[in-house]
Design an enzyme around this catalytic site. Structure first.
Site, mmCIF file in Angstrom:
data_model
loop_
_atom_site.group_PDB
_atom_site.id
_atom_site.type_symbol
_atom_site.label_atom_id
_atom_site.label_comp_id
_atom_site.label_asym_id
_atom_site.label_seq_id
_atom_site.Cartn_x
_atom_site.Cartn_y
_atom_site.Cartn_z
ATOM 1 N N GLU A 29 10.798 -4.501 9.081
ATOM 2 C CA GLU A 29 10.646 -3.787 7.811
ATOM 3 C C GLU A 29 11.309 -2.536 8.056
ATOM 4 O OE1 GLU A 29 6.621 -3.091 6.941
ATOM 5 O OE2 GLU A 29 6.218 -5.329 6.745
ATOM 6 N N GLU A 60 4.386 -9.099 7.210
ATOM 7 C CA GLU A 60 4.099 -9.417 8.641
ATOM 8 C C GLU A 60 3.986 -10.734 8.972
ATOM 9 O OE1 GLU A 60 3.976 -5.410 7.753
ATOM 10 O OE2 GLU A 60 2.508 -6.914 6.803
ATOM 11 N N ALA A 84 1.053 -0.841 14.425
ATOM 12 C CA ALA A 84 0.155 -2.081 14.890
ATOM 13 C C ALA A 84 -0.950 -1.972 13.976
ATOM 14 C CB ALA A 84 -0.196 -1.357 16.396
ATOM 15 N N HIS A 129 -2.959 3.841 10.486
ATOM 16 C CA HIS A 129 -1.653 4.036 11.024
ATOM 17 C C HIS A 129 -1.969 4.595 12.734
ATOM 18 C CE1 HIS A 129 -0.529 4.572 6.971
ATOM 19 N NE2 HIS A 129 0.573 4.207 7.377
#
Length: 337
Positions: A29, A60, A84, A129
């Site tokens: 992305e 994803e 992640a 995040h």
């Protein structure tokens, strides 16, 4: 040799790999035209074209699935998951397909892919995040898990990962992207120095996957850490004055058990540090390995300093984040044991 931030070292590793091997492709992305949210892929699309560095939909599942297919058919994909925390929709394919492909096909197919992911806290990114999900991958047979702590290792390990024939989870501590720090909440990011391994060779070089590094030699106790926590552990050792040996694991799977055993057998004490949640964190595996292999050398229980067993607390990030004070208390406790 060139002085680089970790971002620049990662970008250079990908650039070197793409230049050496036309089968290396980069996608995710916003990684193409935009150069990634942290600019780790900046300029690569312009240099290598949209067929080798391209943007993907916000999926994803799609990113991981495409990477597995590319790897199985001979390419060397380097896929970026923007944070992640976003990997979970693609987790099934990582576990059920990428990790098992070599074994379920009896070696007819492999999945030579790298999944890069910024991880960890320190930038006030909040719950979605800032996660450190390394234990979710170290539990999966067939995956290798790498977490560098400095630019030199980031570049060398990433090149090794791209050239490896098996799937590798490459976690990048975003708190270290622009420089080291000592973990105190009021400590700004400072430029990498040669002492901090900010100097990285130009061109191609590799750092072996599965080999830890001793960042500070000592004889009183051993500290096992990786990623951001290496710098926190080093600061705690300096501030407490304890003669601690600090080991940077660099690779969680495969784990350099030999270096760990040699150090703990020498010091007789061990403290494990990571910022992920405590329960079932990778520190539990490290503690078990030390207990099983070094029991008769231990002078005190193996201690863990970790994040809390809660969702990542945005407002309390620097309390959740293990710092030198909390690590220092554990070092003193280990010495009193």
């Amino acid at each position: 040799m060139t002085r680089r931030t970790m971002i620049e070292a990662i970008r250079d590793a990908i650039d070197v790999s793409m230049d050496r091997d036309e089968k290396v492709v980069v996608f995710g992305e916003d990684v193409g035209f935009f150069g990634g949210v942290f600019r780790c892929t900046e300029g690569l699309q312009k240099k290598y074209g949209t067929h080798r560095c391209f943007d993907t939909p916000i999926s994803e599942t799609g990113i991981v699935g495409v990477a597995i297919g590319m790897g199985a058919y001979g390419l060397r994909p380097v896929a970026e998951i923007q944070f992640a925390d976003y990997v979970y929709p693609g987790y099934d394919q990582i576990v059920s397909e990428a990790a098992r492909l070599r074994h379920r096909s009896a070696g007819d197919f492999t999945a030579p892919l790298v999944i890069r992911m910024p991880c960890g806290g320190g930038i006030f990114g909040g719950q979605t995040h800032s996660q450190s999900p390394e234990a979710l991958f170290t539990h999966v047979a067939g995956l290798k898990t790498v977490i560098p702590s400095n630019p030199y290792d980031a570049k060398g390990l990433l090149i090794s990962a791209i050239e490896d024939d098996d799937p590798i989870i490459f976690l990048e501590p975003k708190r270290l992207y622009n420089g080291p720090f000592n973990g105190h909440h009021d400590q700004p990011v400072v430029p990498w120095s040669k002492h901090d391994l900010g100097e990285t060779p130009d061109g191609h070089y590799t750092v072996p996957i599965g080999k830890a590094a001793v960042r500070r030699e000592g004889s009183a106790l051993t500290v096992l850490a990786y990623g951001t926590m290496v710098h926190v552990a080093l600061t705690a050792a300096e501030e407490t004055g304890i003669d601690a040996e600090v080991i940077d694991l660099r690779t969680l799977v495969p784990l350099d058990v030999e270096t760990i055993v040699a150090s703990v057998s020498k010091t007789g004490r061990c403290v494990v540090v990571h910022e992920a949640t405590r329960t079932s964190g990778f520190g539990a595996e490290l503690a078990a390995q030390v207990q099983e292999r070094c029991f008769y050398h231990l002078e005190a229980p193996v201690l863990r300093v970790t994040g809390w067993d809660t969702p990542y607390p945005h407002a309390q990030e620097w309390n959740y984040f293990p710092g030198p004070d909390r690590v220092g208390r554990a070092l003193k406790q280990a010495m009193e044991g």
